[in-house]
Design an enzyme around this catalytic site. Structure first.
Site, PDB file in Angstrom:
ATOM      1  N   CYS A   1      60.476  76.709  25.583  1.00 13.31           N
ATOM      2  CA  CYS A   1      59.866  76.200  26.821  1.00 13.31           C
ATOM      3  C   CYS A   1      60.768  75.291  27.663  1.00 13.31           C
ATOM      4  CB  CYS A   1      58.525  75.530  26.547  1.00 13.31           C
ATOM      5  SG  CYS A   1      58.084  75.209  24.869  1.00 13.31           S
TER       6      CYS A   1
ATOM      7  N   GLN B   1      60.747  84.656  19.263  1.00 14.19           N
ATOM      8  CA  GLN B   1      59.434  84.592  19.908  1.00 14.19           C
ATOM      9  C   GLN B   1      59.406  85.489  21.133  1.00 14.19           C
ATOM     10  OE1 GLN B   1      59.101  80.246  20.579  1.00 14.19           O
ATOM     11  NE2 GLN B   1      57.227  80.367  19.371  1.00 14.19           N
TER      12      GLN B   1
ATOM     13  N   HIS C   1      56.386  82.084  30.137  1.00 10.19           N
ATOM     14  CA  HIS C   1      55.877  80.877  30.801  1.00 10.19           C
ATOM     15  C   HIS C   1      55.569  81.203  32.255  1.00 10.19           C
ATOM     16  CE1 HIS C   1      58.021  79.135  27.309  1.00 10.19           C
ATOM     17  NE2 HIS C   1      56.996  78.304  27.325  1.00 10.19           N
TER      18      HIS C   1
ATOM     19  N   LYS D   1      44.621  75.454  23.799  1.00 12.97           N
ATOM     20  CA  LYS D   1      45.148  76.813  23.713  1.00 12.97           C
ATOM     21  C   LYS D   1      44.068  77.791  23.279  1.00 12.97           C
ATOM     22  CE  LYS D   1      46.859  76.193  18.963  1.00 12.97           C
ATOM     23  NZ  LYS D   1      47.987  76.434  18.042  1.00 12.97           N
TER      24      LYS D   1
ATOM     25  N   HIS E   1      51.966  78.418  28.763  1.00 12.41           N
ATOM     26  CA  HIS E   1      52.776  78.995  27.691  1.00 12.41           C
ATOM     27  C   HIS E   1      52.001  80.172  27.106  1.00 12.41           C
ATOM     28  CE1 HIS E   1      55.044  75.040  27.134  1.00 12.41           C
ATOM     29  NE2 HIS E   1      53.933  74.637  27.737  1.00 12.41           N
TER      30      HIS E   1
END
Length: 683
Positions: free
Chosen positions: A379, A426, A430, A510, A556
């Site tokens: 990020c 990953q 974003h 989240k 995110h």
């Protein structure tokens, strides 16, 4: 009551299965432990397992269940029909889904500890919780517990259950609890008591007795509950002990190594039989075993634990998955980016990761008197890309995506194949957007998640909304707005969800999405997190319609979670038999003799030019070549002999044994191209 050890004839079908699987089961792998001993395993034939994708028309209660039915894909259809008619579907709830099973499993942990201390007079107890489908207890014992000892412990547990002893709750003062703990010389319990009081000096202190307190043989443990009313409420035929492993006290390798005994407990022996069958099927699908057999990947301890080496077969599957991911993201308006693997430590201090995530980060390295850090997250790098330019409100939303490799510290005892590693990639994304774009963007991410996961055959999800954790940044107003935006997006999607109170990231709430695989297991994959914090920390801005500076909102999101973990899930979901479009080798051309090899090679070259992954095999008998192709789980096999050369055909055989017979070569290639383009599972 029957003895666990004697195993006399059982009347019910479930009981017979219990008897069979107890004899033949393979002990499960516990990622957080070092195995001391395990039972011998041998293959059994019995009631096969049917994947979740075949369960249409059968409704079961419970959010997370395994279902025992017919049949494994290799079982002939006629046999499967017979078995289906004979076997009922059996739900296997987790402890979170069944209050009754939670109580049974927690009580079994106490009963096991009581049994152990009856057998081993010097044994000291530590903790004994329930877990997803069972329980465990950690003991400090001089003698090493073996499989033979597990039978002895189980037999003693059965005596305690037969005695139908009461569970009695008692609340007492911290001083009295300390006195009693010292009286029985339980130093680990004393440490637990002290840690409870350190967290909350006013916390109620309770113990649970097994048996009447007036009975000198009664047993007690420091515990908050809950438990069953009496030991007799537990079916002794539905309880088993599974394995022994090592576990450091409080997970600290500097503390004593304890012996952890794992067990499982169910409402009845039919459920226990279904659980054993599930374990057998899970062992068959174990990605670590299949990864080696299919030459997909390896983790080489000489190079370092938790670091994945992708072999050509696995790398090809990864390439296919990543290409699909990239193409779809470009279609959905994302811009692909790449970022470094390290950065100055100051970046991670600004982001807050150094303060809130330090225990998962590697030590810093010195570069020309400055400290650098291996990245645990992508990020801050995407923030840096955003900040490198000038942005108007007209430019937003800006969507960035990266397959970015990160590095996180994991203790050696916690690593587990591809599921828990130290270096992984990953599928990060974003989104930087305006306040009035948040709900729409999150809905767009949810749609993208659904499209990606359904392409791989996952259609059953469990949705959790994770809210503010105890350790977090940002004020209450931010958290309320952020959580409200996620709720709005979920409602617009029409998805049901559960609230995971306190389960959010330190910088924002989240949405977590679990997928259900072919045998009913649930895996955490996708996550969507709303963040007002990083834009503030990094002083991010855009110019609004009034020509004033404003903060963008950051979302995110990851769909796979990590390539490595998702690949492991795919291996187990497909049992190594990847769908046609994903298979590392899609077609094997098997030659009857050297005379037909030029034709087979020419066909393979034509297939390769058409985008089909094909190879030619020969030099052995056709039955052996077919067996090898089956072991490699190649979706399509084409046998080439003299007749096929003369007629310009291919004799087609599918994985699983279906014979399609001779087909024109061009038709085979055309059908393959169409099936691969449509991401079909089969030819």
């Amino acid at each position: 009551m029957r003895s666990f050890c004697a195993q006399p004839p059982m009347a019910s079908k479930g009981a017979r299965l219990v008897q069979l699987f107890r004899a033949a089961r393979a002990v499960p792998f516990h990622p957080a432990a070092k195995t001391f001993s395990c039972s011998n395993a041998r293959t059994t034939s019995s009631i096969p397992l049917l994947g979740a994708r075949h369960l249409s028309g059968n409704t079961l209660s419970g959010r997370n269940i395994f279902q025992l039915k017919a049949a494994v894909d290799t079982v002939p259809a006629e046999t499967a029909k017979k078995v289906t008619a004979e076997v009922e579907i059996i739900p296997l709830p987790t402890s979170d889904e069944s209050e009754k099973l939670l109580r049974i499993r927690h009580s079994c942990a106490h009963i096991m500890a009581m049994a152990v201390q009856r057998i081993y007079k010097n044994a000291q107890v530590t903790i004994g919780p329930w877990i997803e489908r069972g329980f465990y207890y950690d003991f400090d014992i001089k003698e090493q517990i073996t499989d033979k000892d597990l039978k002895k412990i189980r037999k003693e547990m059965q005596k305690i259950i037969r005695a139908n002893l009461p569970f009695i709750r008692e609340e007492l003062t911290p001083q009295e609890a300390e006195r009693r703990i010292k009286e029985v010389n339980e130093p680990y319990k004393l440490e637990i008591l002290q840690s409870i009081l350190q967290r909350d000096p006013t916390a109620p202190i309770t113990i649970y007795h097994i048996g009447e307190t007036s009975d000198p043989q009664h047993w007690w443990d420091l515990c908050a509950g809950p438990h069953v009313e009496r030991t007799g409420d537990i079916d002794p035929a539905a309880v088993d002990l599974e394995s022994v492993a090592g576990a450091y006290w409080r997970g600290d390798e500097k503390r004593p190594m304890l012996q952890r005994v794992y067990g499982t407990a169910w409402e009845n022996e039919a459920q226990l039989a279904a659980y054993f069958k599930l374990k057998e099927e899970a062992a068959r699908r174990d990605h670590r075993k299949l990864g080696q057999e299919l030459d997909l990947f390896s983790i080489q301890e000489d190079a370092g634990g938790g670091l994945v080496f992708w072999h050509p077969n696995g790398a090809m599957v990864r390439h296919v998955v990543e290409t699909f991911w990239k193409d779809l993201h470009l279609q959905r308006g994302y811009k692909l980016v790449y970022s470094p693997h390290i950065a100055k430590l100051d970046l991670w201090k600004t982001s807050g990761h150094f303060d809130f995530y330090r225990e998962n980060m590697y030590d810093q390295m010195k570069v020309e008197e400055e400290e650098y850090q291996l990245k645990p997250m992508n990020c801050p790098f995407h923030v840096a890309v955003y900040k490198s330019g000038y942005h108007s409100y007209r430019d937003l939303p800006i969507r960035m995506a990266e397959l970015g490799t990160v590095y996180r510290y994991e203790r050696s005892g916690t690593m587990h194949g591809l599921f828990r590693v130290r270096g992984f990639t990953q599928d990060d994304g974003h989104i930087f957007c305006l306040p009035d774009q948040v709900a729409t963007e999150i809905r767009g991410v949810l749609d993208l998640v659904e499209e990606v996961l359904s392409t791989f055959g996952f259609s059953k999800y469990e949705i959790n909304l994770s809210t503010r954790p105890e350790k977090s940044v940002g004020d209450e107003n931010f958290w309320a707005i952020a959580e409200g935006a996620l709720v709005e997006a979920l409602k617009s999607k029409g998805w049901d969800y559960a609230v995971d109170a306190g389960g959010g990231a330190f910088y924002g709430p989240k949405i977590d999405i679990k997928i259900q695989d072919a045998i009913g297991r649930k895996w955490q994959c996708s996550t969507i997190q709303l963040d007002y914090n990083l834009p503030q920390r990094f002083d991010m801005e855009y110019i609004d319609s009034q020509n004033t500076k404003q903060r963008p909102i950051m979302i995110h999101r990851a769909i796979f979670g990590s390539i490595e973990r998702f690949f492991g899930i795919l291996i187990e979901n497909y049992a190594g038999a990847f769908p046609l479009w994903m298979a590392p080798t899609q077609v094997r051309l098997l030659t009857l003799n050297d005379e037909v090899a030029p034709y087979a090679k020419a066909v393979a070259e034509t297939m390769t030019r058409a985008g089909i992954r094909a190879e030619v095999n020969g030099g052995a008998s056709i039955p052996k070549l077919i067996r090898n192709a089956q072991k490699a789980k190649t979706p399509v096999v084409c046998v080439v002999g003299k007749q096929e050369v003369e007629n310009n055909t291919l004799a087609v055989r599918l994985l699983g044994g279906q014979e399609l017979g001779a087909m024109p070569k061009d038709e085979v290639i055309s059908r393959l191209v169409k099936a691969i383009a449509s991401k079909s599972a089969t030819f």
